[in-house]
Scaffold this active site. Sequence first.
Site, short mmCIF file in Angstrom:
data_model
loop_
_atom_site.label_atom_id
_atom_site.label_comp_id
_atom_site.label_asym_id
_atom_site.label_seq_id
_atom_site.Cartn_x
_atom_site.Cartn_y
_atom_site.Cartn_z
N SER A 1 0.37 -1.31 -0.35
CA SER A 1 0.21 0.08 -0.41
C SER A 1 1.24 1.33 -0.18
CB SER A 1 -1.05 0.00 1.44
OG SER A 1 -2.29 0.98 0.90
N ASN A 2 0.08 2.61 0.19
CA ASN A 2 1.03 3.60 0.28
C ASN A 2 0.66 4.81 1.81
OD1 ASN A 2 -1.14 5.32 -0.48
ND2 ASN A 2 -0.56 3.75 -2.43
N HIS A 3 0.90 5.08 2.00
CA HIS A 3 0.85 6.50 2.90
C HIS A 3 0.07 7.43 2.52
CE1 HIS A 3 4.14 5.18 5.62
NE2 HIS A 3 5.28 5.17 4.28
#
Length: 221
Positions: free
Chosen positions: A29-31
């Site tokens: 995933s990512n932030h």
Amino acid sequence: FDSGLLAGQRVVITAGPTREALDPVRYISNHSSGRMGFALARAAVDAGARTTLVSGPVQLATPAHVRRVDVESAQQMLDQCLELLPECDIFIACAAVADYRPATFASQKIKKGAERSSLELVRNPDIVATVAASSAAPFTVGFAAETSKLLEYAQAKMENKQLDMIVANDVAGAGIGFNSDENAATVLWPGGSEVLEQASKLNIARRIIALIAKQMKNSSE
Ligand code: C5P
């Protein structure tokens, strides 16, 4: 800010990250916090639009009067967006969609073993490009987060993805963009642009909504 700017319009907004599962307990995933997309949803409702958020996993309350559909993966986000497409006049792609997903999903938890391991990834579908290329496409707006050659890359993205408008975000700057309460951007459309100086995400969202309304009006005249 005119509260009737988008009266009667149906708006779909993607927001947040996607999660691409590797096995039952792990994902890529990512932030992305989802804050810009949620601010846009609030601004769209305030402008009189019927608004749906298609959101990846985020820690945010749903703005009042917004319909929210939760998804995890890019493929699920695409499927939901395509389902909503027949009832969509304006599509705003604010989600930080994972570009790749694991080539295979392991149905059992992957066990550790060798000192080195590698992961095969495959490209995810491009949601905003798919929407823009559909027949009877809505007014389609994308985002471009770049760390260099901001306007050049954003312009190219707008053309390649056949967007009606793109919001170019300089994510190299401190205090704006990912996981911040503030943002700054340049909005581009075919034949024009406008700089949005650093402000709260809600303020930026209201100005983007106003530009969308203006641009839709201009292109229908
Ligand atoms: O190509 P890039 O990921 O930089 O493009 C960003 C824009 O495209 C954003 O509007 C993002 O929401 C959208 N996008 C998408 N589906 C993808 C990748 C990006 O809708 N798979």
